[in-house]
Design a protein around this motif. Structure first.
Motif, PDB file in Angstrom:
ATOM      1  N   GLU A   1       1.029  -1.193   0.084  1.00 49.36           N
ATOM      2  CA  GLU A   1       0.024   0.011  -0.009  1.00 49.36           C
ATOM      3  C   GLU A   1       0.655   1.324   0.174  1.00 49.36           C
ATOM      4  O   GLU A   1       0.454   2.275  -0.639  1.00 49.36           O
ATOM      5  N   ALA A   2       2.010   1.233   0.748  1.00 45.10           N
ATOM      6  CA  ALA A   2       2.793   2.522   0.965  1.00 45.10           C
ATOM      7  C   ALA A   2       3.416   2.679  -0.413  1.00 45.10           C
ATOM      8  O   ALA A   2       3.693   3.724  -0.966  1.00 45.10           O
ATOM      9  N   SER A   3       4.004   1.483  -0.922  1.00 45.43           N
ATOM     10  CA  SER A   3       4.831   1.812  -2.252  1.00 45.43           C
ATOM     11  C   SER A   3       3.949   2.125  -3.510  1.00 45.43           C
ATOM     12  O   SER A   3       4.435   2.887  -4.267  1.00 45.43           O
ATOM     13  N   LEU A   4       2.724   1.640  -3.333  1.00 46.00           N
ATOM     14  CA  LEU A   4       1.671   1.928  -4.254  1.00 46.00           C
ATOM     15  C   LEU A   4       1.399   3.570  -4.237  1.00 46.00           C
ATOM     16  O   LEU A   4       1.523   4.378  -5.237  1.00 46.00           O
ATOM     17  N   VAL A   5       1.271   4.102  -3.090  1.00 40.40           N
ATOM     18  CA  VAL A   5       0.933   5.614  -3.001  1.00 40.40           C
ATOM     19  C   VAL A   5       2.185   6.167  -3.340  1.00 40.40           C
ATOM     20  O   VAL A   5       2.138   7.314  -3.933  1.00 40.40           O
ATOM     21  N   ARG A   6       3.335   5.890  -3.157  1.00 41.25           N
ATOM     22  CA  ARG A   6       4.469   6.679  -3.495  1.00 41.25           C
ATOM     23  C   ARG A   6       4.615   6.521  -4.834  1.00 41.25           C
ATOM     24  O   ARG A   6       4.989   7.787  -5.644  1.00 41.25           O
ATOM     25  N   SER A   7       4.129   5.597  -5.708  1.00 42.13           N
ATOM     26  CA  SER A   7       4.228   5.392  -7.115  1.00 42.13           C
ATOM     27  C   SER A   7       3.143   6.482  -7.819  1.00 42.13           C
ATOM     28  O   SER A   7       3.477   7.239  -8.730  1.00 42.13           O
ATOM     29  N   LEU A   8       2.176   6.484  -7.067  1.00 38.94           N
ATOM     30  CA  LEU A   8       1.037   7.496  -7.453  1.00 38.94           C
ATOM     31  C   LEU A   8       1.371   9.031  -7.464  1.00 38.94           C
ATOM     32  O   LEU A   8       1.247   9.785  -8.375  1.00 38.94           O
ATOM     33  N   GLU A   9       2.168   9.286  -6.300  1.00 37.48           N
ATOM     34  CA  GLU A   9       2.729  10.462  -6.213  1.00 37.48           C
ATOM     35  C   GLU A   9       3.654  11.036  -7.171  1.00 37.48           C
ATOM     36  O   GLU A   9       3.521  11.904  -7.585  1.00 37.48           O
ATOM     37  N   GLU A  10       4.658   9.792  -7.494  1.00 39.88           N
ATOM     38  CA  GLU A  10       5.706  10.258  -8.292  1.00 39.88           C
ATOM     39  C   GLU A  10       5.098  10.530  -9.713  1.00 39.88           C
ATOM     40  O   GLU A  10       5.651  11.589 -10.546  1.00 39.88           O
ATOM     41  N   HIS A  11       3.911   9.966 -10.152  1.00 36.39           N
ATOM     42  CA  HIS A  11       3.335  10.060 -11.329  1.00 36.39           C
ATOM     43  C   HIS A  11       2.464  11.157 -11.434  1.00 36.39           C
ATOM     44  O   HIS A  11       1.535  11.248 -12.341  1.00 36.39           O
ATOM     45  N   ASP A  12       2.230  11.588 -10.169  1.00 39.98           N
ATOM     46  CA  ASP A  12       1.263  12.842 -10.056  1.00 39.98           C
ATOM     47  C   ASP A  12      -0.243  12.430 -10.379  1.00 39.98           C
ATOM     48  O   ASP A  12      -0.911  13.144 -11.281  1.00 39.98           O
ATOM     49  N   ILE A  13      -0.491  11.220  -9.979  1.00 39.52           N
ATOM     50  CA  ILE A  13      -1.792  10.584 -10.233  1.00 39.52           C
ATOM     51  C   ILE A  13      -2.877  10.517  -8.928  1.00 39.52           C
ATOM     52  O   ILE A  13      -2.082  10.101  -7.741  1.00 39.52           O
ATOM     53  N   GLY A  14      -3.859  11.208  -8.941  1.00 36.94           N
ATOM     54  CA  GLY A  14      -4.439  11.274  -7.632  1.00 36.94           C
ATOM     55  C   GLY A  14      -4.241  12.188  -6.531  1.00 36.94           C
ATOM     56  O   GLY A  14      -3.357  12.909  -6.813  1.00 36.94           O
ATOM     57  N   ARG A  15      -4.955  12.212  -5.686  1.00 39.55           N
ATOM     58  CA  ARG A  15      -4.740  13.200  -4.402  1.00 39.55           C
ATOM     59  C   ARG A  15      -4.813  12.162  -3.269  1.00 39.55           C
ATOM     60  O   ARG A  15      -5.109  11.249  -3.204  1.00 39.55           O
ATOM     61  N   PRO A  16      -4.130  12.989  -2.020  1.00 42.84           N
ATOM     62  CA  PRO A  16      -4.287  12.317  -0.935  1.00 42.84           C
ATOM     63  C   PRO A  16      -5.572  11.553  -0.320  1.00 42.84           C
ATOM     64  O   PRO A  16      -5.616  10.618   0.172  1.00 42.84           O
ATOM     65  N   SER A  17      -6.450  12.476  -0.652  1.00 36.34           N
ATOM     66  CA  SER A  17      -7.933  12.266  -0.314  1.00 36.34           C
ATOM     67  C   SER A  17      -8.360  10.785  -1.227  1.00 36.34           C
ATOM     68  O   SER A  17      -9.503  10.529  -1.063  1.00 36.34           O
ATOM     69  N   THR A  18      -7.708  10.654  -2.228  1.00 30.24           N
ATOM     70  CA  THR A  18      -8.281   9.657  -3.227  1.00 30.24           C
ATOM     71  C   THR A  18      -7.564   8.479  -3.268  1.00 30.24           C
ATOM     72  O   THR A  18      -7.866   7.167  -3.687  1.00 30.24           O
ATOM     73  N   TYR A  19      -6.523   8.274  -2.273  1.00 24.75           N
ATOM     74  CA  TYR A  19      -5.640   7.341  -2.530  1.00 24.75           C
ATOM     75  C   TYR A  19      -6.347   5.695  -1.970  1.00 24.75           C
ATOM     76  O   TYR A  19      -6.068   4.754  -2.353  1.00 24.75           O
ATOM     77  N   ALA A  20      -7.059   6.245  -0.759  1.00 28.17           N
ATOM     78  CA  ALA A  20      -7.844   4.949   0.150  1.00 28.17           C
ATOM     79  C   ALA A  20      -8.675   4.610  -1.089  1.00 28.17           C
ATOM     80  O   ALA A  20      -9.111   3.183  -1.097  1.00 28.17           O
ATOM     81  N   SER A  21      -9.453   5.479  -1.702  1.00 23.13           N
ATOM     82  CA  SER A  21     -10.579   4.957  -2.519  1.00 23.13           C
ATOM     83  C   SER A  21     -10.143   4.024  -3.753  1.00 23.13           C
ATOM     84  O   SER A  21     -10.501   2.968  -4.400  1.00 23.13           O
ATOM     85  N   ILE A  22      -8.962   4.259  -4.238  1.00 18.88           N
ATOM     86  CA  ILE A  22      -8.176   3.834  -5.265  1.00 18.88           C
ATOM     87  C   ILE A  22      -7.714   2.341  -4.754  1.00 18.88           C
ATOM     88  O   ILE A  22      -8.280   1.437  -5.488  1.00 18.88           O
ATOM     89  N   ILE A  23      -7.280   2.313  -3.713  1.00 18.08           N
ATOM     90  CA  ILE A  23      -6.840   1.070  -3.509  1.00 18.08           C
ATOM     91  C   ILE A  23      -8.015   0.137  -2.897  1.00 18.08           C
ATOM     92  O   ILE A  23      -8.098  -0.928  -3.353  1.00 18.08           O
ATOM     93  N   SER A  24      -8.963   0.712  -2.235  1.00 18.30           N
ATOM     94  CA  SER A  24     -10.325  -0.085  -1.661  1.00 18.30           C
ATOM     95  C   SER A  24     -11.018  -0.601  -3.309  1.00 18.30           C
ATOM     96  O   SER A  24     -11.666  -1.712  -3.179  1.00 18.30           O
TER      97      SER A  24
END
Length: 303
Positions: free
Chosen positions: A17-40
């Motif tokens: 979960e942590a490395s996926l969020v880091r990858s999303l941040e690196e590619h500027d995809i999603g926002r902190p408020s949407t990371y949980a919904s992407i994973i769920s």
């Protein structure tokens, strides 16, 4: 020094979960408020499963990923997603109009969906041709995705019914087990014992025309009257994943359901007709009122 050591190149580790969020941040995809919904969403739609805190793709996830990469390449590109989010941010700041933005996206996307719907067959993405002949009829075999996961089958189906498991065990079509003395409550057809992704269940023999299904295990009656409809009784049931829950026997007319075992005892606080038994590591076993606004709980002393 010359060392006789052999080294094999290893693939990168699977996402946590942590490395996926880091990858999303690196590619500027999603926002902190949407990371949980992407994973769920990935987990709820069973595109991936968590094994030892790492994401592993399911058969469905591989098929969906392959389909999107092959036929909707533009829309799964990192840059497309990042740019679209920047454009939406510009709309939220009042720097751009939302109607032209959506029109520019929806027009080409709708056209591509309609084109692919005509051109692409389900078998194009759920089957993969193998360089192996069917031992029964000589036609090519293919790796296919069925309801119970991947298997290998003959491309000559339905004329040839040869199938085998991925691990090589051959399977043969067998006569369905008929449920004696009962008919489908919806269409009066025979009921069969079927095997699905979550094990055996009872289903209508007229499927897909009739989609009636029920659990193979008959629910146990707790003897507690339903406090919502006052007609049915609370039954012990199991979810698709085997988790025990309790619901009214009058379902679907009454949708009252609980996760904790009900008992015939009125709540002394709000007078709700039943209480439930709840066990946690921190508090042990308690009698708890199922009404969220009540909050009553009472410690149950062990015998």
């Amino acid at each position: 020094a010359i060392r006789p050591e052999q080294h094999f190149t290893e693939p990168p580790p699977r996402y946590s979960e942590a490395s996926l969020v880091r990858s999303l941040e690196e590619h500027d995809i999603g926002r902190p408020s949407t990371y949980a919904s992407i994973i769920s969403t990935l987990l709820q739609r069973e595109y991936v499963e968590l094994i030892n805190k790492r994401f592993h793709p399911t058969d469905v996830g591989r098929v969906v990923g392959k389909f999107l990469v092959q036929h909707f390449t533009r829309y799964v590109d990192y840059d497309f997603t990042a740019k679209l989010e920047d454009d939406l941010d510009a709309v939220s700041r009042g720097e751009a109009e939302w109607i032209p933005l959506l029109r520019n996206f929806w027009g080409p996307f709708k056209e591509q969906v309609e084109t692919k719907d005509k051109e692409v067959q389900r078998s194009d993405v759920t089957q993969e041709l193998l360089d192996e002949d069917c031992p029964k009829c000589g036609k090519k075999l293919s790796s296919r995705l069925g309801r119970s996961g991947r298997f290998i089958g003959c491309t000559g189906y339905p004329e040839c019914d040869y199938t085998r498991n991925i691990d090589g065990e051959e399977t043969t079509a067998s006569e369905p087990e008929v449920v004696e003395g009962r008919k489908c409550p919806k269409c009066e057809s025979d009921l069969w014992v079927r095997t699905g992704k979550y094990g055996k269940f009872i289903g209508c023999s007229s499927y897909p025309k009739c989609k009636h299904i029920e659990s193979l295990e008959q629910p146990e009656n707790t003897g507690v009257e339903c406090p919502k409809c006052n007609k049915g009784e609370i039954l012990t049931r199991k979810s698709r994943r085997g988790k025990v829950f309790y619901s009214c026997s009058e379902y679907p007319t009454c949708d009252y359901a609980l996760w904790n075992e009900p008992i015939k005892e009125a709540c002394p606080n709000c007078q709700w007709p039943i209480l439930t038994i709840k066990t946690t590591k921190s508090k042990g076993t308690e009698k708890v009122c199922p009404q969220k606004d009540c909050g009553f709980s009472e410690k149950v002393e062990s015998a």
